[in-house]
Design a protein around this motif. Structure first.
Motif, PDB file in Angstrom:
ATOM      1  N   UNK A 158       0.849  -1.192   0.000  1.00  0.00           N
ATOM      2  CA  UNK A 158       0.000   0.000   0.000  1.00  0.00           C
ATOM      3  C   UNK A 158       0.883   1.240   0.000  1.00  0.00           C
ATOM      4  N   UNK A 159       0.273   2.351  -0.383  1.00  0.00           N
ATOM      5  CA  UNK A 159       0.996   3.619  -0.366  1.00  0.00           C
ATOM      6  C   UNK A 159       0.838   4.327   0.976  1.00  0.00           C
ATOM      7  N   UNK A 160       0.071   3.753   1.868  1.00  0.00           N
ATOM      8  CA  UNK A 160      -0.199   4.390   3.156  1.00  0.00           C
ATOM      9  C   UNK A 160      -0.264   3.320   4.246  1.00  0.00           C
ATOM     10  N   UNK A 161      -0.491   3.772   5.453  1.00  0.00           N
ATOM     11  CA  UNK A 161      -0.568   2.999   6.692  1.00  0.00           C
ATOM     12  C   UNK A 161      -1.491   1.790   6.539  1.00  0.00           C
ATOM     13  N   UNK A 162      -1.007   0.611   6.910  1.00  0.00           N
ATOM     14  CA  UNK A 162      -1.832  -0.601   6.862  1.00  0.00           C
ATOM     15  C   UNK A 162      -2.590  -0.747   8.177  1.00  0.00           C
ATOM     16  N   UNK A 163      -3.910  -0.859   8.075  1.00  0.00           N
ATOM     17  CA  UNK A 163      -4.751  -1.010   9.261  1.00  0.00           C
ATOM     18  C   UNK A 163      -4.838  -2.445   9.751  1.00  0.00           C
ATOM     19  N   UNK A 164      -5.106  -3.375   8.830  1.00  0.00           N
ATOM     20  CA  UNK A 164      -5.440  -4.739   9.253  1.00  0.00           C
ATOM     21  C   UNK A 164      -5.055  -5.743   8.175  1.00  0.00           C
ATOM     22  N   UNK A 165      -4.897  -7.010   8.607  1.00  0.00           N
ATOM     23  CA  UNK A 165      -4.678  -8.117   7.684  1.00  0.00           C
ATOM     24  C   UNK A 165      -5.533  -9.303   8.128  1.00  0.00           C
ATOM     25  N   UNK A 166      -5.869 -10.144   7.179  1.00  0.00           N
ATOM     26  CA  UNK A 166      -6.566 -11.402   7.465  1.00  0.00           C
ATOM     27  C   UNK A 166      -6.103 -12.423   6.444  1.00  0.00           C
ATOM     28  N   UNK A 167      -5.955 -13.674   6.882  1.00  0.00           N
ATOM     29  CA  UNK A 167      -5.433 -14.689   5.971  1.00  0.00           C
ATOM     30  C   UNK A 167      -6.405 -15.859   5.852  1.00  0.00           C
TER      31      UNK A 167
END
Length: 293
Positions: free
Chosen positions: A51-60
């Motif tokens: 991303x070009x900005x702050x990552x909030x969350x991930x899920x796999x």
């Protein structure tokens, strides 16, 4: 006994904001917009400009390893094994601050309180739960959401797009996690921060148990809890007091403490690995591995 065993030799520029674990690999997302992929010993395997900005969350997706990530730019992207390049799922004006995969079904929660159910990367249903979603989980027909005052358990009504009923409202705040042994495809317990943010609440999750309280740990952290994770036997919590603490004996009236580790920086994210190991993402951009014996 608890101890820090490993630290990553490389780091994110700024905070680590979220972690995921799959197939002996650790995934870290950061304020730098990057996803880093590590082996069990925190050797860097790959660096992905997600991303070009702050990552909030991930899920796999635990069945095929597809990793979803959301950013403050309003975009949700995904990357599939062997994790070469991200693709965009969608982009919107609302920040997606929480995501969760239940099997192959993805759930995204936004700042306006809308939880979207995705199947095969296509929108199936949208549920307007009104309050901003800071932490999210889902199992079968149930969605678990929380912001600052209440954990809300919503039952999706089969066959009716966007219709739901409230199963329970429990006093608590973000974060939350489903933990414990799996019985009939459901985790047996739900853990979350209490309303002060410094204590833990632990309730039964199986349908016939009606979210009965098991135990509470008021003020078990000195400052606000930022992250919770757990597996079949253990629960881990960490936050602004720079500590990660472990707990077990889920079915007792009070849990057994497994010890704590001091990491020297704010704990933003936790994820369980193998063999009683937990991975810790902190504000200094470093991933650490701790063992609780």
């Amino acid at each position: 006994m608890a101890k820090i065993e490993k630290e990553s030799t490389e780091k994110h520029e700024g905070d680590i904001t979220c972690l995921a674990y799959y197939n002996n690999q650790v995934f870290s997302g950061g304020a730098d917009g990057k996803i880093k992929i590590w082996d069990n010993d925190l050797n860097l395997i790959k660096n992905v400009d997600a991303h070009e900005a702050y990552i909030y969350a991930m899920a796999i997706n635990e069945r095929n390893g597809k990793l979803y990530s959301s950013s403050c730019d309003g975009c949700v992207k995904f990357i599939s094994p062997p994790y070469q390049q991200t693709e965009q799922l969608f982009c919107c004006e609302d920040a997606i601050q929480a995501m969760y995969c239940d099997g192959e079904t993805l759930y995204t929660g936004d700042e306006k309180g809308v939880v979207t159910n995705w199947v095969d990367d296509k929108i199936k249903f949208k549920y307007n739960l009104v309050e901003e979603v800071k932490s999210l989980a889902a199992e079968k027909s149930l969605i678990y959401t929380v912001r600052d005052l209440d954990v809300v358990v919503s039952d999706m009504i089969a066959g009716k797009s966007g219709k739901y009923s409230n199963k329970a409202v429990l006093p608590g705040k973000s974060p939350l996690a489903l933990v414990g042994p799996v019985i009939d495809d459901k985790r047996t317990f739900l853990a979350f921060a209490d309303r002060t943010g410094k204590g833990l609440s632990f309730v039964k999750n199986l349908p016939q148990q009606k979210f009965e309280n098991v135990w509470n740990l008021p003020d078990c952290h000195e400052l606000i809890i930022q992250a919770i994770c757990g597996d079949e036997k253990c629960l881990y919590s960490g936050g602004y007091d720079n500590k990660v603490k472990g707990w077990t004996n889920f079915d007792q009236s009070s849990p057994k403490a497994l010890g704590e580790v001091e990491v020297g920086n704010c704990v933003n994210a936790l994820v369980c690995g193998a063999n009683n190991q937990v991975y810790i993402g902190t504000s200094d951009g470093i991933v650490r591995r701790a063992t609780f014996l």
